[in-house]
Design an enzyme around this catalytic site. Structure first.
Site, mmCIF file in Angstrom:
data_model
loop_
_atom_site.group_PDB
_atom_site.id
_atom_site.type_symbol
_atom_site.label_atom_id
_atom_site.label_comp_id
_atom_site.label_asym_id
_atom_site.label_seq_id
_atom_site.Cartn_x
_atom_site.Cartn_y
_atom_site.Cartn_z
ATOM 1 N N SER A 159 66.140 31.849 17.321
ATOM 2 C CA SER A 159 66.523 31.857 18.729
ATOM 3 C C SER A 159 67.810 32.681 18.906
ATOM 4 C CB SER A 159 66.672 30.419 19.228
ATOM 5 O OG SER A 159 66.663 30.362 20.632
ATOM 6 N N HIS A 206 58.827 26.426 20.627
ATOM 7 C CA HIS A 206 60.066 27.113 20.265
ATOM 8 C C HIS A 206 60.602 26.646 18.915
ATOM 9 C CE1 HIS A 206 63.381 29.718 21.293
ATOM 10 N NE2 HIS A 206 64.256 28.765 21.028
#
Length: 270
Positions: free
Chosen positions: A99, A233
């Site tokens: 991320s 995610h």
């Protein structure tokens, strides 16, 4: 570097597994709000001979009294400076970032190439679009409610008890600073690196479409590979066994390819 910045060295770089004769080094850059301890368990499944290092950003855990860093121009150079004592031999260095950490890892690789003439053996980016592309969605605002909603949306390391009053005051300042960093990070024009890149993505990650993660191919003049996982995610927590298998493969391949090329003398574009 100004005197009011946090000290470098051990306070930044945490060694999760020490190898007397390291055959490779893996440096992990945490996600927004993340900590060095996120990678601690990886020592149990990474290849033998891997020196496992993680970055501890200021403003969290044992660095909670230090001011957070909220711009990439401040963060990446400090990571590179703190990393220098770990680059005193020719062990191949692989960078991993998840991320926000993917962008930090990219900038660290670029600075190592441009300023130190040392090309990492590889860069593994996870759950993030390449930095030169416009975001798929707006980053959350800085209010407590907006930040908490975003953390719950992405899942991962923040459970509801951690976000209750009393604890959120400890968690949210670093999250707020990290989201401020990613909101304002926009490297234009694209500054390519020669470090080989591997991109990982979760196919159900609504904020980071897997097909855009494949566009990391554009940031490197070196080789590029990609791999998708089921999950969102934080697919790397949802499917840890498959993630570990693919990470092992990528790290060993990159370290093997880069063993004789850790010092290139080449500079990145830009």
């Amino acid at each position: 570097m100004s005197s009011d910045r946090p000290p470098t060295g051990a306070s930044w770089i945490r060694r999760n597994r020490r190898c007397r004769d390291a055959q490779m080094r893996l440096l992990c850059l945490p996600h927004a709000g993340g900590t060095a301890s996120f990678h601690h368990s990886w020592a149990s499944w990474l290849p033998e001979g891997t020196d496992l290092l993680s970055v501890q950003y200021p403003g969290r855990q044992d660095r909670i009294s230090e001011p957070c860093v909220s711009t990439m121009d401040d963060l990446a150079p400090q990571v590179v400076q703190a990393l220098q004592p770990h680059l005193d031999d020719d062990s191949p260095l692989v960078l991993f970032g998840h991320s926000m950490g993917a962008w930090v890892a990219f900038e660290v690789a670029r600075l190592l190439e441009m300023s130190f003439g040392r090309r990492p053996a590889g860069l593994i980016v996870s759950a993030q679009i390449p930095p030169h592309l416009p975001p798929e969605r707006e980053w959350p605002g800085e209010s407590d409610d907006e930040l908490i909603a975003e953390l719950r949306r992405t899942g991962g390391t923040y459970s509801d008890p951690m976000l209750q009053p009393g604890l959120r005051e400890l968690v949210l300042p670093s999250v707020r600073a990290d989201f401020r960093l990613v909101r304002h990070y926009s490297p234009q024009p694209l500054r390519k690196i020669s470090t080989p890149v591997t991109a990982f993505a979760g196919v159900d990650d609504t904020g980071v479409p897997w097909n855009r993660v494949a566009e990391w191919n554009d940031v490197t003049t070196g080789t590029f590979t990609s791999h998708t996982f089921p999950g969102g995610h934080f697919y790397l927590l949802e499917h840890e066994q498959e993630f570990a298998r693919q990470m092992n493969h990528a790290v060993q391949r990159m370290a093997g390819d880069g063993a004789s090329h850790s010092h290139t003398g080449q500079h990145a574009d830009g």
